[in-house]
Design an enzyme around this catalytic site. Structure first.
Site, mmCIF file in Angstrom:
data_model
loop_
_atom_site.group_PDB
_atom_site.id
_atom_site.type_symbol
_atom_site.label_atom_id
_atom_site.label_comp_id
_atom_site.label_asym_id
_atom_site.label_seq_id
_atom_site.Cartn_x
_atom_site.Cartn_y
_atom_site.Cartn_z
ATOM 1 N N SER A 142 -11.930 -11.368 6.526
ATOM 2 C CA SER A 142 -10.939 -12.095 5.723
ATOM 3 C C SER A 142 -11.206 -13.583 5.885
ATOM 4 O O SER A 142 -11.965 -13.996 6.769
ATOM 5 C CB SER A 142 -9.549 -11.747 6.269
ATOM 6 O OG SER A 142 -8.576 -12.674 5.832
ATOM 7 N N TYR A 155 -2.833 -10.202 12.168
ATOM 8 C CA TYR A 155 -3.866 -10.042 11.124
ATOM 9 C C TYR A 155 -5.062 -10.940 11.439
ATOM 10 O O TYR A 155 -6.220 -10.497 11.411
ATOM 11 C CB TYR A 155 -3.258 -10.408 9.769
ATOM 12 C CG TYR A 155 -4.147 -10.115 8.588
ATOM 13 C CD1 TYR A 155 -4.172 -8.849 8.015
ATOM 14 C CD2 TYR A 155 -4.948 -11.110 8.033
ATOM 15 C CE1 TYR A 155 -4.987 -8.579 6.914
ATOM 16 C CE2 TYR A 155 -5.758 -10.852 6.939
ATOM 17 C CZ TYR A 155 -5.780 -9.586 6.384
ATOM 18 O OH TYR A 155 -6.585 -9.329 5.302
HETATM 19 P P1 NDP Z 1 -4.581 -2.644 -0.462
HETATM 20 O O1 NDP Z 1 -3.224 -2.657 0.147
HETATM 21 O O2 NDP Z 1 -4.722 -2.548 -1.929
HETATM 22 O O3 NDP Z 1 -5.475 -1.532 0.215
HETATM 23 C C1 NDP Z 1 -5.352 -1.186 1.549
HETATM 24 C C2 NDP Z 1 -5.990 0.185 1.683
HETATM 25 O O4 NDP Z 1 -5.970 0.586 3.056
HETATM 26 C C3 NDP Z 1 -5.244 1.235 0.893
HETATM 27 O O5 NDP Z 1 -6.209 1.930 0.149
HETATM 28 C C4 NDP Z 1 -4.618 2.125 1.953
HETATM 29 O O6 NDP Z 1 -4.614 3.465 1.495
HETATM 30 C C5 NDP Z 1 -5.568 1.930 3.123
HETATM 31 N N1 NDP Z 1 -4.944 2.135 4.432
HETATM 32 C C6 NDP Z 1 -3.984 1.382 5.013
HETATM 33 N N2 NDP Z 1 -3.639 1.911 6.193
HETATM 34 C C7 NDP Z 1 -4.414 3.021 6.363
HETATM 35 C C8 NDP Z 1 -4.513 4.004 7.369
HETATM 36 N N3 NDP Z 1 -3.759 3.957 8.481
HETATM 37 N N4 NDP Z 1 -5.407 5.002 7.225
HETATM 38 C C9 NDP Z 1 -6.176 5.064 6.107
HETATM 39 N N5 NDP Z 1 -6.135 4.162 5.122
HETATM 40 C C10 NDP Z 1 -5.242 3.155 5.246
HETATM 41 O O7 NDP Z 1 -5.246 -3.993 0.087
HETATM 42 P P2 NDP Z 1 -6.604 -4.760 -0.207
HETATM 43 O O8 NDP Z 1 -7.471 -3.998 -1.114
HETATM 44 O O9 NDP Z 1 -6.237 -6.131 -0.494
HETATM 45 O O10 NDP Z 1 -7.228 -4.752 1.263
HETATM 46 C C11 NDP Z 1 -8.377 -4.037 1.634
HETATM 47 C C12 NDP Z 1 -9.007 -4.747 2.821
HETATM 48 O O11 NDP Z 1 -9.387 -6.053 2.448
HETATM 49 C C13 NDP Z 1 -8.088 -4.902 4.016
HETATM 50 O O12 NDP Z 1 -8.830 -4.755 5.204
HETATM 51 C C14 NDP Z 1 -7.606 -6.336 3.879
HETATM 52 O O13 NDP Z 1 -7.212 -6.878 5.107
HETATM 53 C C15 NDP Z 1 -8.863 -6.985 3.357
HETATM 54 N N6 NDP Z 1 -8.685 -8.262 2.706
HETATM 55 C C16 NDP Z 1 -7.936 -8.394 1.571
HETATM 56 C C17 NDP Z 1 -7.835 -9.639 0.958
HETATM 57 C C18 NDP Z 1 -7.083 -9.838 -0.302
HETATM 58 O O14 NDP Z 1 -6.937 -10.989 -0.725
HETATM 59 N N7 NDP Z 1 -6.584 -8.813 -0.946
HETATM 60 C C19 NDP Z 1 -8.491 -10.817 1.516
HETATM 61 C C20 NDP Z 1 -9.255 -10.562 2.691
HETATM 62 C C21 NDP Z 1 -9.341 -9.326 3.258
HETATM 63 P P3 NDP Z 1 -3.434 4.533 1.832
HETATM 64 O O15 NDP Z 1 -2.145 3.783 1.816
HETATM 65 O O16 NDP Z 1 -3.583 5.593 0.813
HETATM 66 O O17 NDP Z 1 -3.790 5.044 3.209
#
Ligand code: NDP
Length: 252
Positions: A142, A155
């Site tokens: 991130s 985070y």
């Molecule tokens: P979303 O909330 O859209 O996606 C998060 C994903 O993680 C979901 O698909 C969710 O699926 C899954 N998830 C969460 N907890 C669990 C768990 N315990 N087990 C399995 N799957 C899990 O967020 P983003 O797409 O934005 O984020 C994706 C990654 O990118 C993260 O690591 C985030 O920190 C990182 N990121 C995002 C940024 C942004 O601006 N959006 C910037 C920098 C980094 P489900 O709920 O079905 O399990």
């Protein structure tokens, strides 16, 4: 050079946002995708979407905070698809509070979901990659791998840790021909950041002002880097942390 035909890619959290953007890119380059997440309905829709675009995908349930669940997801991948070549450690979460208001349980939840998960999934994927003579691990960091923010102590710690875990795994597995790299996304429009926009006042304006590209990123902006880091094109790149941020990290 970018051909992923015959490869199997597990994308944790591949059912939405950045994970789905990367999964679509990997599928378009020819990899079979495992969408690994908790929400079955979202995973079903993601698989259908990848297949509608001509790709191949299956959904597997996983809770990345559980060692047993991660082990059974990687085993099911190899049982059903015969191999595991590419792992994208993308699942993540955030709880936006200053450190003095964050409970220990909340701290642990964020660290378990964002950082320990990458250790568990990488460790579980290693035997299949070693057996195949190589592999690719892509960890999602991130901007908070680099910068601090008052609303994201756990985070930020987890995403800083992702970069150091990346370097450590990269040195450990380099002789096994497994490359381990991190992607540091800028501000990408996803469910996670839609919630952030509601919780952090002025966030939208700050992102638009500070990002030289002048816009939020989209899931599709993550497809190219995923294909690059999953393909032979990046075979001599390991332990790197690559910003994909529209220039956010290069400008004060
Ligand atoms: P979303 O909330 O859209 O996606 C998060 C994903 O993680 C979901 O698909 C969710 O699926 C899954 N998830 C969460 N907890 C669990 C768990 N315990 N087990 C399995 N799957 C899990 O967020 P983003 O797409 O934005 O984020 C994706 C990654 O990118 C993260 O690591 C985030 O920190 C990182 N990121 C995002 C940024 C942004 O601006 N959006 C910037 C920098 C980094 P489900 O709920 O079905 O399990």
């Amino acid at each position: 050079m970018f051909d992923l035909k015959g490869k199997v890619a597990v994308v944790t959290g591949g059912n939405g946002g950045i994970g789905l953007g990367m999964a679509r890119g990997l599928a378009a380059a020819g990899a079979q995708i495992v969408v690994a997440a908790r929400n079955r309905e979202k995973s079903r829709v993601a698989v259908a979407e990848i297949e509608r675009r001509g790709g191949t995908a299956i959904a597997l349930d996983v809770d990345v905070t559980s060692e047993a669940s991660v082990e059974s997801m990687t085993k099911a991948t190899v049982d059903r698809l015969g191999r595991l070549d590419i792992l994208v450690n993308n699942a993540g979460t955030n709880i936006r509070k200053p450190a003095h208001d964050l409970t220990f349980d909340e701290w642990r939840h964020v660290l378990d979901t964002n950082l320990s998960s990458a250790f568990l999934c990488s460790r579980a994927a290693y035997p299949a990659m070693k057996r195949a003579g190589g592999g690719k691990v892509i960890n999602i960091g991130s901007m908070m791998s680099i910068f601090g923010a008052p609303f994201a102590p756990a985070y930020g710690a987890s995403k800083g840790g992702i970069v150091q875990l990346t370097k450590s795994l990269a040195t450990t597995w380099a002789r096994d021909n497994i490359q381990v790299n991190a992607v540091l996304p800028g501000w990408i429009d996803t469910e996670l950041t839609q919630k952030a926009r509601l919780e952090v006042s002025g966030l939208n304006e700050m992102v638009l002002r500070r990002t030289p590209a002048g816009r939020w990123g989209a899931g599709e902006d993550m497809a190219g880097i995923a294909v690059f880091l999953a393909s032979p094109a990046s075979d001599f790149i390991t332990g790197a942390a690559i910003p994909v941020d529209g220039g956010y990290s290069i400008q004060v």
